[in-house]
Design a protein around this motif. Structure first.
Motif, PDB file in Angstrom:
ATOM      1  N   LEU A 101     -67.790 -36.095  39.186  1.00  0.00           N
ATOM      2  CA  LEU A 101     -68.962 -36.019  40.054  1.00  0.00           C
ATOM      3  C   LEU A 101     -68.631 -36.522  41.460  1.00  0.00           C
ATOM      4  N   PHE A 102     -67.887 -37.620  41.558  1.00  0.00           N
ATOM      5  CA  PHE A 102     -67.483 -38.171  42.852  1.00  0.00           C
ATOM      6  C   PHE A 102     -66.656 -37.148  43.631  1.00  0.00           C
ATOM      7  N   LEU A 103     -65.672 -36.543  42.985  1.00  0.00           N
ATOM      8  CA  LEU A 103     -64.840 -35.536  43.645  1.00  0.00           C
ATOM      9  C   LEU A 103     -65.689 -34.367  44.133  1.00  0.00           C
ATOM     10  N   PHE A 104     -66.570 -33.872  43.274  1.00  0.00           N
ATOM     11  CA  PHE A 104     -67.437 -32.740  43.614  1.00  0.00           C
ATOM     12  C   PHE A 104     -68.323 -33.078  44.815  1.00  0.00           C
ATOM     13  N   GLN A 105     -68.906 -34.266  44.819  1.00  0.00           N
ATOM     14  CA  GLN A 105     -69.790 -34.686  45.909  1.00  0.00           C
ATOM     15  C   GLN A 105     -69.047 -34.849  47.235  1.00  0.00           C
ATOM     16  N   HIS A 106     -67.734 -35.012  47.168  1.00  0.00           N
ATOM     17  CA  HIS A 106     -66.926 -35.169  48.378  1.00  0.00           C
ATOM     18  C   HIS A 106     -66.160 -33.896  48.729  1.00  0.00           C
ATOM     19  N   GLY A 107     -66.644 -32.760  48.239  1.00  0.00           N
ATOM     20  CA  GLY A 107     -66.109 -31.461  48.630  1.00  0.00           C
ATOM     21  C   GLY A 107     -64.837 -31.030  47.948  1.00  0.00           C
ATOM     22  N   ILE A 108     -64.423 -31.739  46.938  1.00  0.00           N
ATOM     23  CA  ILE A 108     -63.212 -31.368  46.199  1.00  0.00           C
ATOM     24  C   ILE A 108     -63.647 -30.550  44.980  1.00  0.00           C
ATOM     25  N   PRO A 109     -63.121 -29.337  44.839  1.00  0.00           N
ATOM     26  CA  PRO A 109     -63.520 -28.507  43.696  1.00  0.00           C
ATOM     27  C   PRO A 109     -63.234 -29.217  42.370  1.00  0.00           C
TER      28      PRO A 109
END
Length: 104
Positions: free
Chosen positions: A78-86
């Motif tokens: 979720l953290f990665l996704f929220q920071h624009g990382i697929p």
């Protein structure tokens, strides 16, 4: 030696019931996907709010006992996704939880 791993064996009908109960989605298509220790399914639920295509991951008996590890993995994605990382991200249940523990 680690505990014995028991891979889940849900039927497509059971998956439809779980998705309906936990996410409130009417399933039109369920298809098993490859997985080593877990069980993964492609789920298409096109109708209603939140409808779309999803992956349902059912953890094996050993991993599902380590809730802290599963929680960290879920929050990291979720953290990665929220920071624009697929990255894959969890969809909250109708109760607002990012994961659910079910006895099957």
């Amino acid at each position: 030696m680690a505990g014995r791993v028991s891979k889940p064996h849900l039927s497509e009908d059971q998956v439809s019931q779980v998705v309906q109960r936990l996410y409130g989605l009417e399933v039109s298509t369920v298809r098993p996907l490859p997985s080593y220790d877990d069980q993964n399914f492609y789920v298409d639920a096109p109708n209603g709010s939140g409808g779309g295509e999803y992956l349902l991951k059912v953890l094996n008996s050993a991993d599902s006992q380590n809730i802290n590890l599963v929680d960290v993995q879920t929050k990291a994605m979720l953290f990665l996704f929220q920071h624009g990382i697929p990255a894959q991200t969890a969809v909250p249940t109708t109760a607002g939880d990012l994961m659910a523990l079910e006895e099957i």
